[in-house]
Design a protein around this motif. Sequence first.
Motif, mmCIF file in Angstrom:
data_model
loop_
_atom_site.group_PDB
_atom_site.id
_atom_site.type_symbol
_atom_site.label_atom_id
_atom_site.label_comp_id
_atom_site.label_asym_id
_atom_site.label_seq_id
_atom_site.Cartn_x
_atom_site.Cartn_y
_atom_site.Cartn_z
ATOM 1 N N ARG A 253 -3.810 -2.159 -11.365
ATOM 2 C CA ARG A 253 -3.369 -0.112 -12.195
ATOM 3 C C ARG A 253 -4.590 -0.373 -12.380
ATOM 4 N NH1 ARG A 253 1.795 -2.047 -13.565
ATOM 5 N NH2 ARG A 253 3.185 -0.694 -12.933
ATOM 6 N N ALA A 254 -5.571 -1.780 -13.009
ATOM 7 C CA ALA A 254 -6.799 -0.871 -13.624
ATOM 8 C C ALA A 254 -7.437 -1.037 -12.284
ATOM 9 C CB ALA A 254 -7.547 -2.429 -14.451
ATOM 10 N N GLY A 255 -7.937 -1.686 -10.638
ATOM 11 C CA GLY A 255 -9.160 -1.265 -9.989
ATOM 12 C C GLY A 255 -8.715 -2.266 -9.109
ATOM 13 N N ASP A 256 -9.378 -1.710 -8.323
ATOM 14 C CA ASP A 256 -9.144 -2.826 -6.500
ATOM 15 C C ASP A 256 -8.662 -4.223 -6.962
ATOM 16 O OD1 ASP A 256 -8.694 -2.245 -3.530
ATOM 17 O OD2 ASP A 256 -9.389 -4.080 -3.791
ATOM 18 N N LYS A 257 -7.784 -4.914 -6.323
ATOM 19 C CA LYS A 257 -7.680 -6.496 -6.674
ATOM 20 C C LYS A 257 -7.969 -7.358 -6.216
ATOM 21 C CE LYS A 257 -4.374 -8.703 -8.895
ATOM 22 N NZ LYS A 257 -2.704 -8.586 -9.009
ATOM 23 N N PHE A 258 -8.482 -6.491 -4.615
ATOM 24 C CA PHE A 258 -8.920 -7.242 -3.601
ATOM 25 C C PHE A 258 -10.512 -7.429 -3.960
ATOM 26 C CE2 PHE A 258 -5.609 -5.209 -1.947
ATOM 27 C CZ PHE A 258 -4.330 -6.238 -1.241
ATOM 28 N N ALA A 259 -11.361 -6.056 -4.150
ATOM 29 C CA ALA A 259 -12.738 -6.260 -4.301
ATOM 30 C C ALA A 259 -12.757 -8.082 -5.898
ATOM 31 C CB ALA A 259 -13.302 -4.997 -4.593
ATOM 32 N N ALA A 260 -12.154 -7.173 -6.273
ATOM 33 C CA ALA A 260 -11.818 -8.488 -7.664
ATOM 34 C C ALA A 260 -12.262 -9.674 -7.338
ATOM 35 C CB ALA A 260 -11.420 -7.959 -8.393
ATOM 36 N N CYS A 261 -10.680 -9.702 -6.142
ATOM 37 C CA CYS A 261 -10.676 -11.357 -5.594
ATOM 38 C C CYS A 261 -10.926 -12.083 -5.192
ATOM 39 C CB CYS A 261 -9.338 -11.707 -5.556
ATOM 40 S SG CYS A 261 -8.116 -11.198 -7.165
ATOM 41 N N GLY A 262 -12.554 -11.028 -3.752
ATOM 42 C CA GLY A 262 -13.304 -11.150 -3.569
ATOM 43 C C GLY A 262 -12.528 -11.514 -1.609
ATOM 44 N N ALA B 203 0.737 -1.153 0.216
ATOM 45 C CA ALA B 203 -0.194 -0.263 0.287
ATOM 46 C C ALA B 203 1.292 1.709 -0.214
ATOM 47 C CB ALA B 203 -1.354 0.244 1.479
ATOM 48 N N HIS B 204 0.645 2.537 -0.958
ATOM 49 C CA HIS B 204 0.853 3.805 -0.349
ATOM 50 C C HIS B 204 0.039 4.827 -0.744
ATOM 51 C CE1 HIS B 204 4.228 6.650 -0.975
ATOM 52 N NE2 HIS B 204 4.007 7.176 -2.223
ATOM 53 N N GLY B 205 0.160 6.146 -0.027
ATOM 54 C CA GLY B 205 -1.006 6.300 0.127
ATOM 55 C C GLY B 205 -2.537 5.881 0.291
ATOM 56 N N ASP B 206 -3.324 6.156 -1.262
ATOM 57 C CA ASP B 206 -5.008 5.547 -1.496
ATOM 58 C C ASP B 206 -4.633 4.597 -2.141
ATOM 59 O OD1 ASP B 206 -6.047 7.683 0.495
ATOM 60 O OD2 ASP B 206 -6.378 8.442 -0.983
ATOM 61 N N ALA B 207 -3.774 4.414 -2.662
ATOM 62 C CA ALA B 207 -3.384 2.989 -3.299
ATOM 63 C C ALA B 207 -3.199 1.452 -2.776
ATOM 64 C CB ALA B 207 -2.621 2.885 -4.250
ATOM 65 N N ARG B 208 -3.368 0.305 -2.846
ATOM 66 C CA ARG B 208 -3.470 -1.014 -2.859
ATOM 67 C C ARG B 208 -2.953 -2.070 -3.268
ATOM 68 N NH1 ARG B 208 -8.102 -3.308 1.351
ATOM 69 N NH2 ARG B 208 -9.285 -3.659 -0.387
ATOM 70 N N ASN B 209 -2.333 -2.934 -3.528
ATOM 71 C CA ASN B 209 -2.244 -3.829 -3.565
ATOM 72 C C ASN B 209 -2.370 -5.221 -3.384
ATOM 73 O OD1 ASN B 209 -3.347 -4.878 -7.100
ATOM 74 N ND2 ASN B 209 -1.043 -4.753 -7.825
ATOM 75 N N ILE B 210 -2.384 -6.792 -4.656
ATOM 76 C CA ILE B 210 -2.642 -7.356 -4.214
ATOM 77 C C ILE B 210 -1.238 -8.408 -5.462
ATOM 78 C CG2 ILE B 210 -4.441 -8.272 -4.227
ATOM 79 C CD1 ILE B 210 -4.008 -10.792 -1.993
ATOM 80 N N MET B 211 -0.714 -9.494 -5.144
ATOM 81 C CA MET B 211 0.255 -9.692 -6.413
ATOM 82 C C MET B 211 -0.308 -11.541 -6.009
ATOM 83 S SD MET B 211 3.453 -9.083 -7.276
ATOM 84 C CE MET B 211 4.195 -10.781 -7.810
ATOM 85 N N ALA B 212 -0.170 -12.720 -6.280
ATOM 86 C CA ALA B 212 0.426 -13.798 -5.908
ATOM 87 C C ALA B 212 1.482 -14.899 -6.004
ATOM 88 C CB ALA B 212 -0.147 -14.936 -6.860
ATOM 89 N N ALA B 213 2.864 -15.148 -5.631
ATOM 90 C CA ALA B 213 4.116 -15.367 -5.974
ATOM 91 C C ALA B 213 4.901 -16.453 -4.969
ATOM 92 C CB ALA B 213 4.669 -13.766 -5.104
ATOM 93 N N SER B 214 5.153 -16.733 -6.425
ATOM 94 C CA SER B 214 6.288 -18.557 -5.433
ATOM 95 C C SER B 214 7.229 -18.074 -5.446
ATOM 96 C CB SER B 214 5.941 -19.606 -6.495
ATOM 97 O OG SER B 214 4.087 -20.062 -6.502
ATOM 98 N N TRP B 215 7.397 -17.322 -5.793
ATOM 99 C CA TRP B 215 9.445 -17.163 -5.489
ATOM 100 C C TRP B 215 9.859 -16.025 -4.366
ATOM 101 C CZ3 TRP B 215 11.015 -16.469 -11.416
ATOM 102 C CH2 TRP B 215 10.714 -17.481 -12.081
ATOM 103 N N THR B 216 9.829 -17.094 -3.280
ATOM 104 C CA THR B 216 10.057 -16.010 -1.771
ATOM 105 C C THR B 216 10.502 -17.601 -1.375
ATOM 106 O OG1 THR B 216 7.793 -16.800 -1.157
ATOM 107 C CG2 THR B 216 7.931 -15.177 -2.736
ATOM 108 N N MET B 217 11.486 -16.611 -0.088
ATOM 109 C CA MET B 217 12.012 -17.593 0.650
ATOM 110 C C MET B 217 12.811 -17.037 1.705
ATOM 111 S SD MET B 217 16.067 -18.370 -0.895
ATOM 112 C CE MET B 217 17.479 -17.020 -1.558
ATOM 113 N N PRO B 218 12.735 -17.548 3.081
ATOM 114 C CA PRO B 218 13.678 -17.252 3.876
ATOM 115 C C PRO B 218 15.068 -17.304 3.061
ATOM 116 C CG PRO B 218 12.388 -19.513 4.750
ATOM 117 C CD PRO B 218 12.401 -19.193 3.188
ATOM 118 N N LEU B 219 15.522 -15.315 4.558
ATOM 119 C CA LEU B 219 17.050 -15.430 4.031
ATOM 120 C C LEU B 219 17.766 -14.904 4.881
ATOM 121 C CD1 LEU B 219 18.839 -14.069 1.654
ATOM 122 C CD2 LEU B 219 17.950 -11.849 2.575
ATOM 123 N N ASP B 220 16.957 -15.108 6.621
ATOM 124 C CA ASP B 220 17.751 -15.313 7.798
ATOM 125 C C ASP B 220 16.791 -15.280 9.000
ATOM 126 O OD1 ASP B 220 20.344 -14.855 9.518
ATOM 127 O OD2 ASP B 220 20.456 -12.702 8.226
#
Lengths: 184, 184
Positions: B90-99, B25-42
């Motif tokens: 960018r097209a609109g609030d993805k949380f609502a679109a994803c339910g 989130a930043h200011g009034d904008a927020r977003n969500i994305m799916a990601a598999s490419w994550t790992m612990p680093l420390d």
Amino acid sequence: MRQPVDLKKAFRLINHGPVTLITSAHGDARNIMAASWTMPLDFDPPKVALVIDKNAYTRELIEASGEFALNIPARAIAPAILKAGGSSGRAGDKFAACGLQTFAAERVSAPLVEGCVAWLECRLIPEPHNQEAYDLFIGEVVAAHADKRVFIDGRWRFEEDKLRTLHYVAGGTFFQTGDEVEAD
Amino acid sequence: MRQPVDLKKAFRLINHGPVTLITSAHGDARNIMAASWTMPLDFDPPKVALVIDKNAYTRELIEASGEFALNIPARAIAPAILKAGGSSGRAGDKFAACGLQTFAAERVSAPLVEGCVAWLECRLIPEPHNQEAYDLFIGEVVAAHADKRVFIDGRWRFEEDKLRTLHYVAGGTFFQTGDEVEAD
């Protein structure tokens, strides 16, 4: 039972987050360690990121040779993964201690491990700041192979438990990769 | 059903390689994305590494706010993960679109997602070279929470399928986190 995997699909071998065995070799020395902290980093050319502690003998061998391999073990060799994760290769050949057989890679000096179901041969992309500050290593995948009983047409297809990949939790316990979930 | 997770054990929430939802989130904008490419680093302080494509709206928000969260979804919301992975915020609030419903994080501006079973609140550790050359981001985990039905005494304990975490394969298919394997 091994077949080559198209490099553009190599990321799929670790996309689901399985535990890995990192192998390395330099001169007459070779080693193996267990690692959960790995992930795909790019599709084409395929890259991987992984974490290797400063104390690891594997790290010395990778920094010296510029090469390593990620081996994706099947459930049947779970005890060997724990042994590989719980001892140092400085004391003697860990493959023998873990009861693991190896075979030669195509493009790198690191040996590949029998009892695994996928193998990614990698060349180190040196990034000294990441290595020093974060123990973070980046490699380019230069060859990939998978067991054709479970990686079919570019997709994991698990049936028998003993050939499933594993996900490490803590305290000697893994989860096996479970059933497929269709979300469409 | 949420409880705080000791930061020293936060790595265990993603050690087994589950698919994640990255929120920002930043200011009034927020977003969500799916990601598999994550790992612990420390371990301590806990850090994570993750890959975010240059085209991702999430990336703009994280670079602007210096914060993000990793949400670990349960099987029950698998369809929403695919929706989050298949469209742009960018097209609109993805949380609502994803339910998807959200609740406030404790330490960061990024919202946390209902229907998940673990949450890692993170502050970006800026590493411009990694971000530019590899789309690779590093964050420090500043707060962590988990659903106490499945993360008990610092360990994942899955019983019901609907609360299991997921591992992404390809083409709309996940594996659920499977049975425990004792290797000792």
